[in-house]
Design an enzyme around this catalytic site. Sequence first.
Site, PDB file in Angstrom:
ATOM      1  N   SER B 143      79.209 -13.767 -77.998  1.00 51.76           N
ATOM      2  CA  SER B 143      78.582 -12.445 -77.964  1.00 51.76           C
ATOM      3  C   SER B 143      78.840 -11.766 -76.624  1.00 51.76           C
ATOM      4  O   SER B 143      78.939 -12.424 -75.587  1.00 51.76           O
ATOM      5  CB  SER B 143      77.079 -12.644 -78.153  1.00 51.76           C
ATOM      6  OG  SER B 143      76.377 -11.483 -77.774  1.00 51.76           O
ATOM      7  N   TYR B 167      68.849 -16.134 -75.585  1.00 52.55           N
ATOM      8  CA  TYR B 167      69.876 -16.056 -76.629  1.00 52.55           C
ATOM      9  C   TYR B 167      71.275 -16.035 -76.017  1.00 52.55           C
ATOM     10  O   TYR B 167      72.150 -16.823 -76.376  1.00 52.55           O
ATOM     11  CB  TYR B 167      69.676 -14.800 -77.492  1.00 52.55           C
ATOM     12  CG  TYR B 167      70.874 -14.488 -78.345  1.00 52.55           C
ATOM     13  CD1 TYR B 167      71.153 -15.249 -79.470  1.00 52.55           C
ATOM     14  CD2 TYR B 167      71.749 -13.453 -78.005  1.00 52.55           C
ATOM     15  CE1 TYR B 167      72.282 -14.991 -80.237  1.00 52.55           C
ATOM     16  CE2 TYR B 167      72.872 -13.192 -78.776  1.00 52.55           C
ATOM     17  CZ  TYR B 167      73.137 -13.957 -79.884  1.00 52.55           C
ATOM     18  OH  TYR B 167      74.259 -13.706 -80.630  1.00 52.55           O
ATOM     19  N   LYS B 171      74.637 -18.900 -76.052  1.00 55.32           N
ATOM     20  CA  LYS B 171      76.050 -18.620 -76.357  1.00 55.32           C
ATOM     21  C   LYS B 171      76.944 -19.018 -75.188  1.00 55.32           C
ATOM     22  O   LYS B 171      78.004 -19.606 -75.355  1.00 55.32           O
ATOM     23  CB  LYS B 171      76.235 -17.129 -76.688  1.00 55.32           C
ATOM     24  CG  LYS B 171      75.542 -16.702 -77.982  1.00 55.32           C
ATOM     25  CD  LYS B 171      76.220 -17.324 -79.188  1.00 55.32           C
ATOM     26  CE  LYS B 171      75.538 -16.992 -80.498  1.00 55.32           C
ATOM     27  NZ  LYS B 171      76.169 -17.687 -81.645  1.00 55.32           N
TER      28      LYS B 171
END
Lengths: 373, 373
Positions: B143, B167, B171
């Site tokens: 991302s 989050y 990643k």
Amino acid sequence: MSNSSSLKKVLVTGGLGYIGSHVVVSLLLTGKYLPIVIDNCHNAYPEAIKRCAEIARDEMGADAPQPIFHQVDLRDSSAVDEVFAKYAGEGGIWAVVHLAALKAVGESGEIPLQYYKVNVGGSIALLEAMEKYNCSNFVFSSSATVYGTPKTVPIPESSPLQAESAYGRTKQMVEVILQDVCRASADKGDKAVHAVSVRYFNPAGAHPSGKLGEEPMGKPGNLLPLLAQIAVGRQKSDLKVFGDDYPTPDGTCVRDYLHVMDLAKGHVLALDAIASKSIFASCTSAEGMYRAFNLGKGKGMSVLNMIAAMKKASGFEYKYEIVGRRLGDVPDLTADPTLAEKELGFVAEKNLDEMCRDLWNFQTKNGDGYSKQ
Amino acid sequence: MSNSSSLKKVLVTGGLGYIGSHVVVSLLLTGKYLPIVIDNCHNAYPEAIKRCAEIARDEMGADAPQPIFHQVDLRDSSAVDEVFAKYAGEGGIWAVVHLAALKAVGESGEIPLQYYKVNVGGSIALLEAMEKYNCSNFVFSSSATVYGTPKTVPIPESSPLQAESAYGRTKQMVEVILQDVCRASADKGDKAVHAVSVRYFNPAGAHPSGKLGEEPMGKPGNLLPLLAQIAVGRQKSDLKVFGDDYPTPDGTCVRDYLHVMDLAKGHVLALDAIASKSIFASCTSAEGMYRAFNLGKGKGMSVLNMIAAMKKASGFEYKYEIVGRRLGDVPDLTADPTLAEKELGFVAEKNLDEMCRDLWNFQTKNGDGYSKQ
């Protein structure tokens, strides 16, 4: 027996290992904490826990508290859960000191997935169990390797985290996860997760009794145990010094050695500080109740310094060969220890001669190690 | 039925989700890859796989390849193992496209441990199963959030990884783990792990057929699905624009929207590039066979641009309120897409009107979503 029920229960993961067993002894000797050890015996021996109990009795008398041992692998989350469940009815586990990990830098480059699984996955499983059983106090065994090649030496805690090995990256990731976990619960008052990462520099030496020490499986990966085993004839003397052209006083790499009993004391002080919450006064809820401290002497020692010191302790005339630099070695890893001194009251008092003397004492009393007991 | 046994089997984790289902359709339509989908149905519906099969038949005729679905949670490592074992006798799974993850930035700050467990722990479990079954090709759904607040916009892949949410950190960690895994096997030739991280910018739109689209549970967290649901009357119109004083052309935040079918094509191109190994020619064994690519249009669109575009597509007169900035929002996240164009041949061709048209088409054809089918 003392009234163990008044003691704060502290789960020590990896408590049979070199550092873990010295932490266990130090916790016992406080008379405040009751260590509950879990270990998978991957690189450690249950004998260590007996030695811890023995030292406690020697120093505190027959009613010294006794450590408890459960053979558990952190990857087995239901087994971890069972340990927390077992003590839930007895006031619960008050804090966790998390040392269980794979720890060989070189190996971590060869089997990184195992390192991430055990070190990162194991920490996540442990934190989940803590959450489930409302245990919110945590001391994490981190490492100076999180600093990679630091810009500033001595290294302050504010140095960027930029580990250069998979091992170091596992430690760095757990620090990051911990801080997120602390942040998420920061508004929960006393129930907020309070965590301290202690970043080890180079632990050395052994308990002065000679009953506990470092017991590596196979050829030691660290300099001092190797020197001790060479002197006692357990290893062939093929001593190599990797590089003598570093920008250091004698050209060999410089590390910050501290006595393992001083290091163990750092864990006790971290628990004390968590109990008093003193060190979290400066934390905002956006940061979470999370702190990181260097545990080192703040004094650099070169490879040649260490060989000379072990010669003095053992009387052994080391022969060594200077070979090329080893990939990934950093010239100088010396801690700035002022933060831990100021906030934890931590000072690594024992000097290099004491480290070597205690190591040599352990080595001569345990020629083949306690694996053979 | 076509002879599916000649197709390369590609395990798609999270293959029922918004991006996953469009990847599955795109793989089917190549006629080269056979998608085997695993998903835990946490935020997705098995209906999606039927829609994928339907689209493939519509476009390729009755003998179009059919996707396979197994309901599996990545946290259940024995279930993951079983899937690999099932296909081991049939040439095995050739590659994994790993999209399964928790993905709400805000929620990740509230329950970070779940995010680390699912996103990081799940990736480790998957990589372990791949190792066991000699599957060495991997495409990872990363991302643009890994860039945090970038110094340079448009953002090149060389920007430092400094995610600002749990989050984003999950990643980033998986990218780091992947690179270590690639590095550790770099000297194994064809059996070396070959991995590509694709860093998504803002996917939008739906399959042009109106049969597949984004189907968020509860109130949509992203702007476009929210606009679509407001226009169709599924959400009350309490539209808020967070900040109009950013250093951007109209003062509102700028994002790089790309059509979800373009994004899906990026995954197919990454698999093609892994098959031909073209993109790894520049990798040294010290780096490992690992590459990361931005998938974006390279064209920034503001919040107000998006509202205007959705008004044009839906005819709905949006009323919105300008409120204060939202914590953690970055003014401008626009990709530099040149590397993916040069090395993967990737271009996000579809424009904003097409994204909005296809989204609106999906929304009007699936008023209550396919959860109700």
